[in-house]
Design a protein around this motif. Structure first.
Motif, PDB file in Angstrom:
ATOM      1  N   GLY A 269      55.746  29.668  90.761  1.00  0.00           N
ATOM      2  CA  GLY A 269      56.223  28.803  89.826  1.00  0.00           C
ATOM      3  C   GLY A 269      56.449  27.416  90.682  1.00  0.00           C
ATOM      4  N   ARG A 270      55.568  27.261  91.535  1.00  0.00           N
ATOM      5  CA  ARG A 270      55.424  25.928  92.506  1.00  0.00           C
ATOM      6  C   ARG A 270      54.500  24.948  91.731  1.00  0.00           C
ATOM      7  NH1 ARG A 270      54.576  27.368  98.537  1.00  0.00           N
ATOM      8  NH2 ARG A 270      54.248  25.334  98.503  1.00  0.00           N
ATOM      9  N   TRP A 271      54.652  23.764  92.114  1.00  0.00           N
ATOM     10  CA  TRP A 271      53.722  22.880  91.442  1.00  0.00           C
ATOM     11  C   TRP A 271      52.591  22.844  92.494  1.00  0.00           C
ATOM     12  CZ3 TRP A 271      56.691  21.929  87.765  1.00  0.00           C
ATOM     13  CH2 TRP A 271      58.174  21.772  87.787  1.00  0.00           C
ATOM     14  N   GLU A 272      51.335  22.885  91.552  1.00  0.00           N
ATOM     15  CA  GLU A 272      50.078  22.895  92.179  1.00  0.00           C
ATOM     16  C   GLU A 272      49.606  21.558  92.527  1.00  0.00           C
ATOM     17  OE1 GLU A 272      48.136  25.504  89.828  1.00  0.00           O
ATOM     18  OE2 GLU A 272      48.192  27.101  91.374  1.00  0.00           O
ATOM     19  N   ALA A 273      49.878  20.687  91.364  1.00  0.00           N
ATOM     20  CA  ALA A 273      49.297  19.172  91.395  1.00  0.00           C
ATOM     21  C   ALA A 273      50.493  18.465  90.549  1.00  0.00           C
ATOM     22  CB  ALA A 273      47.971  19.144  90.792  1.00  0.00           C
ATOM     23  N   LEU A 274      50.348  17.225  90.700  1.00  0.00           N
ATOM     24  CA  LEU A 274      51.162  16.243  90.050  1.00  0.00           C
ATOM     25  C   LEU A 274      50.262  15.004  89.558  1.00  0.00           C
ATOM     26  CD1 LEU A 274      54.328  16.300  92.242  1.00  0.00           C
ATOM     27  CD2 LEU A 274      53.952  17.673  90.349  1.00  0.00           C
ATOM     28  N   SER A 275      49.797  15.179  88.239  1.00  0.00           N
ATOM     29  CA  SER A 275      48.930  13.822  87.838  1.00  0.00           C
ATOM     30  C   SER A 275      49.787  13.194  87.072  1.00  0.00           C
ATOM     31  CB  SER A 275      47.809  14.857  86.995  1.00  0.00           C
ATOM     32  OG  SER A 275      46.881  13.766  86.547  1.00  0.00           O
ATOM     33  N   GLY A 276      49.486  11.828  86.860  1.00  0.00           N
ATOM     34  CA  GLY A 276      50.162  10.760  86.070  1.00  0.00           C
ATOM     35  C   GLY A 276      50.337   9.587  86.700  1.00  0.00           C
ATOM     36  N   VAL A 277      50.445   8.337  85.992  1.00  0.00           N
ATOM     37  CA  VAL A 277      50.910   7.205  86.638  1.00  0.00           C
ATOM     38  C   VAL A 277      51.836   6.398  85.615  1.00  0.00           C
ATOM     39  CG1 VAL A 277      49.882   5.014  87.462  1.00  0.00           C
ATOM     40  CG2 VAL A 277      48.162   6.967  87.589  1.00  0.00           C
ATOM     41  N   ASN A 278      52.714   5.561  86.438  1.00  0.00           N
ATOM     42  CA  ASN A 278      53.522   4.815  85.845  1.00  0.00           C
ATOM     43  C   ASN A 278      53.177   3.533  86.112  1.00  0.00           C
ATOM     44  OD1 ASN A 278      56.296   3.371  85.299  1.00  0.00           O
ATOM     45  ND2 ASN A 278      57.417   4.897  85.896  1.00  0.00           N
ATOM     46  N   ALA A 299      60.190  17.299 101.698  1.00  0.00           N
ATOM     47  CA  ALA A 299      59.595  16.163 102.624  1.00  0.00           C
ATOM     48  C   ALA A 299      59.512  16.602 104.018  1.00  0.00           C
ATOM     49  CB  ALA A 299      61.025  15.230 102.707  1.00  0.00           C
ATOM     50  N   GLY A 300      58.556  15.985 104.625  1.00  0.00           N
ATOM     51  CA  GLY A 300      58.030  16.080 105.851  1.00  0.00           C
ATOM     52  C   GLY A 300      57.190  17.623 106.178  1.00  0.00           C
ATOM     53  N   ARG A 301      57.283  18.307 104.951  1.00  0.00           N
ATOM     54  CA  ARG A 301      56.410  19.580 105.192  1.00  0.00           C
ATOM     55  C   ARG A 301      54.882  19.430 105.048  1.00  0.00           C
ATOM     56  NH1 ARG A 301      59.981  23.348 101.313  1.00  0.00           N
ATOM     57  NH2 ARG A 301      57.969  24.808 101.931  1.00  0.00           N
ATOM     58  N   GLY A 302      54.247  18.260 104.495  1.00  0.00           N
ATOM     59  CA  GLY A 302      52.917  18.186 104.236  1.00  0.00           C
ATOM     60  C   GLY A 302      52.408  18.985 103.179  1.00  0.00           C
ATOM     61  N   ILE A 303      53.094  19.235 102.105  1.00  0.00           N
ATOM     62  CA  ILE A 303      52.647  20.087 101.016  1.00  0.00           C
ATOM     63  C   ILE A 303      52.879  19.316  99.549  1.00  0.00           C
ATOM     64  CG2 ILE A 303      53.177  22.318 102.251  1.00  0.00           C
ATOM     65  CD1 ILE A 303      55.788  22.464 100.323  1.00  0.00           C
ATOM     66  N   ALA A 304      53.143  18.129  99.850  1.00  0.00           N
ATOM     67  CA  ALA A 304      53.360  17.235  98.368  1.00  0.00           C
ATOM     68  C   ALA A 304      51.829  16.960  98.042  1.00  0.00           C
ATOM     69  CB  ALA A 304      54.179  15.990  98.870  1.00  0.00           C
ATOM     70  N   SER A 305      51.998  16.824  96.603  1.00  0.00           N
ATOM     71  CA  SER A 305      50.607  16.606  95.983  1.00  0.00           C
ATOM     72  C   SER A 305      50.220  15.000  96.150  1.00  0.00           C
ATOM     73  CB  SER A 305      50.450  16.886  94.478  1.00  0.00           C
ATOM     74  OG  SER A 305      49.356  16.385  93.902  1.00  0.00           O
ATOM     75  N   GLU A 306      49.203  14.698  96.601  1.00  0.00           N
ATOM     76  CA  GLU A 306      48.775  13.160  96.569  1.00  0.00           C
ATOM     77  C   GLU A 306      47.834  12.735  95.253  1.00  0.00           C
ATOM     78  OE1 GLU A 306      45.084  15.508  97.443  1.00  0.00           O
ATOM     79  OE2 GLU A 306      47.022  15.842  97.818  1.00  0.00           O
ATOM     80  N   THR A 307      47.778  13.731  94.130  1.00  0.00           N
ATOM     81  CA  THR A 307      47.026  13.273  93.060  1.00  0.00           C
ATOM     82  C   THR A 307      47.561  12.100  92.276  1.00  0.00           C
ATOM     83  OG1 THR A 307      46.690  15.721  92.786  1.00  0.00           O
ATOM     84  CG2 THR A 307      45.878  14.320  90.948  1.00  0.00           C
ATOM     85  N   SER A 308      48.701  12.123  92.068  1.00  0.00           N
ATOM     86  CA  SER A 308      49.266  10.984  91.211  1.00  0.00           C
ATOM     87  C   SER A 308      49.180   9.780  92.045  1.00  0.00           C
ATOM     88  CB  SER A 308      50.742  11.273  90.986  1.00  0.00           C
ATOM     89  OG  SER A 308      51.451  10.324  90.227  1.00  0.00           O
ATOM     90  N   LEU A 309      49.442   9.489  93.177  1.00  0.00           N
ATOM     91  CA  LEU A 309      49.395   8.357  94.297  1.00  0.00           C
ATOM     92  C   LEU A 309      47.964   7.852  94.153  1.00  0.00           C
ATOM     93  CD1 LEU A 309      50.380   6.535  96.178  1.00  0.00           C
ATOM     94  CD2 LEU A 309      49.801   7.984  98.127  1.00  0.00           C
ATOM     95  N   ILE A 310      46.920   8.888  94.079  1.00  0.00           N
ATOM     96  CA  ILE A 310      45.452   8.454  94.099  1.00  0.00           C
ATOM     97  C   ILE A 310      45.175   7.891  92.767  1.00  0.00           C
ATOM     98  CG2 ILE A 310      43.065   9.193  94.126  1.00  0.00           C
ATOM     99  CD1 ILE A 310      43.953  11.244  96.284  1.00  0.00           C
ATOM    100  N   GLU A 311      45.777   8.428  91.602  1.00  0.00           N
ATOM    101  CA  GLU A 311      45.442   7.998  90.492  1.00  0.00           C
ATOM    102  C   GLU A 311      46.019   6.757  90.339  1.00  0.00           C
ATOM    103  OE1 GLU A 311      47.297  11.094  87.948  1.00  0.00           O
ATOM    104  OE2 GLU A 311      45.340  12.340  88.052  1.00  0.00           O
ATOM    105  N   ALA A 312      47.172   6.520  90.804  1.00  0.00           N
ATOM    106  CA  ALA A 312      47.652   5.173  90.560  1.00  0.00           C
ATOM    107  C   ALA A 312      47.004   4.009  91.134  1.00  0.00           C
ATOM    108  CB  ALA A 312      49.295   5.282  91.218  1.00  0.00           C
ATOM    109  N   ILE A 313      46.646   4.390  92.577  1.00  0.00           N
ATOM    110  CA  ILE A 313      45.735   3.208  93.113  1.00  0.00           C
ATOM    111  C   ILE A 313      44.431   2.757  92.332  1.00  0.00           C
ATOM    112  CG2 ILE A 313      44.540   2.830  95.422  1.00  0.00           C
ATOM    113  CD1 ILE A 313      46.500   4.507  96.732  1.00  0.00           C
ATOM    114  N   GLU A 314      43.955   3.822  91.857  1.00  0.00           N
ATOM    115  CA  GLU A 314      42.759   3.729  91.189  1.00  0.00           C
ATOM    116  C   GLU A 314      43.020   2.952  89.978  1.00  0.00           C
ATOM    117  OE1 GLU A 314      41.365   7.746  90.560  1.00  0.00           O
ATOM    118  OE2 GLU A 314      40.035   7.795  92.355  1.00  0.00           O
ATOM    119  N   LEU A 315      44.066   3.268  89.196  1.00  0.00           N
ATOM    120  CA  LEU A 315      44.417   2.473  87.765  1.00  0.00           C
ATOM    121  C   LEU A 315      44.643   0.879  88.175  1.00  0.00           C
ATOM    122  CD1 LEU A 315      44.703   2.734  85.074  1.00  0.00           C
ATOM    123  CD2 LEU A 315      46.881   3.458  85.139  1.00  0.00           C
TER     124      LEU A 315
END
Length: 325
Positions: A269-278, A299-315
Motif C-alpha cells: 500500500g506504499r507509494w512506489e513513484a509519484l509522477s506528474g508536474v504542476n 521527511a528526513g528518511r530518504g525514501i521520497a520519490s524524486e520522479t515528479s521533481l525530475i519531470e518538473a525540471i525537464e518540463l
C-alpha cells in the motif's frame, strides 16, 4: 519545510542545463549529512548566477539567521524560509538571471503561520509577479489538465465559471500546447454538472454559459470541444482523442491525473513513484512544480520519490527552450 528548497533553473546555453537550489543552506547540509550523501551544490553570490563559469549546481542561501527548523512539522520559521526562497527565485527569473523556476512542495499551514496568507503556490506566484488570472495545469504524460477554479469551496465554483474565465484558460492552455511543440492542439472542456446538465435537469451552467463560450472560441479559431461529461472526458484524453482537458474545479482535474501518476505497491500500500508536474500558466515567468505535497510523515528518511521533481525540471527546461527559440 526548510528542506523543501526551491529549485531554480537558470540560463539556457546550447541546450545545457544548470541548477540553483534556493533555500536554507544549513538545513540542506544537515539533510545531506544525515542521509550520507555527497553534496554537489556550490554556494554562490546571486549576482554571479548568469556568469558563464557559474557551477552546474549552485546554492543560494536565504536563511541568514540559521534557524533551527524541526523536520516533518509545519512551523512559522519553516514557512518564512519557504516564502523567502520562492520570492528570491521569482526575483531571479523576473530580472533575467534565470530562465525558469521549479518549486518543491510547501506547507500552506506553515506559510500562514509565517504571516503569508495564501491558499497555495498559484496565488502566491501571481502576487509576486503582478500577474492576474493565472491558470494551473497538471501534466502526466499525455494527461494535460488545466483548471477553471482551484482552491475555492465547491459551492463557489458555479459563479466563477464565466465566459471570460473559460476563454482565458483556453487561450493559455493552447499557448502551452504550442510551446510543447504539439502538432495538434485539441482541447476538451469538462462539464460542470453531471451529463453536462442533462438538458437542464441537473443545472443550466453548461447550457447557458459553457456552450455559447465554446461556439465563440471556435469562431476565433480554437480547436475546442464540449462540454464533455466529466465521467468520460478523461478517458477520452487518455485515449488521445484530446491533447488537453479543462476541468471546472480542483478535484475534478486533480483526481484523474494523480490516480494515474501515483504508483502504489499493491502488497504494502506504499507509494512506489509519484509522477506528474504542476505548471502555472499566465505568469511573466516559467514555473513548474512537483505534483504532490510535503509528505511530512516521511521527511528526513530518504525514501521520497524524486520522479515528479525530475519531470518538473525537464518540463521547465522544455518551456524555456521553446520561449528562447
Amino acid at each position: 519545510m526548510a528542506r523543501a528548497a526551491t529549485v531554480l533553473r537558470p540560463r539556457i546555453a546550447s541546450g545545457d542545463l544548470s541548477l540553483v537550489l534556493v533555500g536554507s543552506a544549513s538545513a540542506h547540509r544537515n539533510a545531506v549529512k544525515s542521509l550520507g550523501l555527497d553534496d554537489p551544490a556550490v554556494s554562490v553570490d546571486p549576482a554571479l548566477l548568469a556568469a558563464p563559469d557559474s557551477p552546474p549546481i549552485a546554492f543560494v542561501d536565504v536563511d541568514a539567521d540559521r534557524l533551527e527548523v524541526p523536520v516533518g512539522r509545519s512551523t512559522a520559521e519553516g514557512g518564512r524560509i519557504a516564502y523567502d526562497a520562492i520570492a528570491k527565485a521569482v526575483d531571479f527569473a523576473m530580472d533575467g538571471r534565470a530562465d525558469a523556476i521549479c518549486t518543491g512542495p510547501i506547507s500552506k499551514e506553515a506559510l500562514n503561520f509565517a504571516g503569508h496568507h495564501y491558499s497555495g503556490h498559484t496565488e502566491l506566484l501571481a502576487d509576486l509577479t503582478g500577474a492576474r488570472d493565472s491558470v494551473m495545469l497538471l501534466a502526466h504524460g499525455n494527461m494535460r489538465v488545466s483548471h477553471i477554479t482551484t482552491h475555492v469551496a465547491l459551492e463557489d465554483v458555479p459563479r466563477r465559471v464565466t465566459p471570460e474565465r473559460i476563454s482565458r484558460v483556453v487561450v493559455l492552455t493552447d499557448e502551452a500546447l504550442k510551446a510543447l511543440g504539439l502538432p495538434r492542439r485539441k482541447i476538451a472542456i469538462a462539464a460542470l454538472n453531471p451529463h453536462a446538465g442533462e438538458g437542464g435537469l441537473f443545472g443550466r451552467q453548461d447550457i447557458d454559459i459553457v456552450e455559447p463560450t465554446i461556439r465563440k472560441l471556435r469562431d476565433e479559431g480554437f480547436d475546442v470541444e464540449g462540454p464533455v461529461p466529466g465521467d468520460t472526458v478523461f478517458v477520452k484524453l487518455r485515449a488521445r482523442q484530446f491533447d488537453a482537458v479543462i476541468a471546472m474545479y480542483h478535484d475534478q482535474g486533480h483526481i484523474p491525473v494523480k490516480l494515474l501518476g501515483f504508483s502504489v505497491d499493491e502488497k504494502t500500500g506504499r507509494w512506489e513513484a509519484l509522477s506528474g508536474v504542476n505548471v502555472t500558466l499566465g505568469l511573466p515567468i516559467i514555473r513548474t512544480s512537483v505534483d504532490h505535497g510535503t509528505a511530512f510523515d516521511i521527511a528526513g528518511r530518504g525514501i521520497a520519490s524524486e520522479t515528479s521533481l525530475i519531470e518538473a525540471i525537464e518540463l521547465a527546461a522544455s518551456f524555456a527552450r521553446s520561449r528562447s527559440a
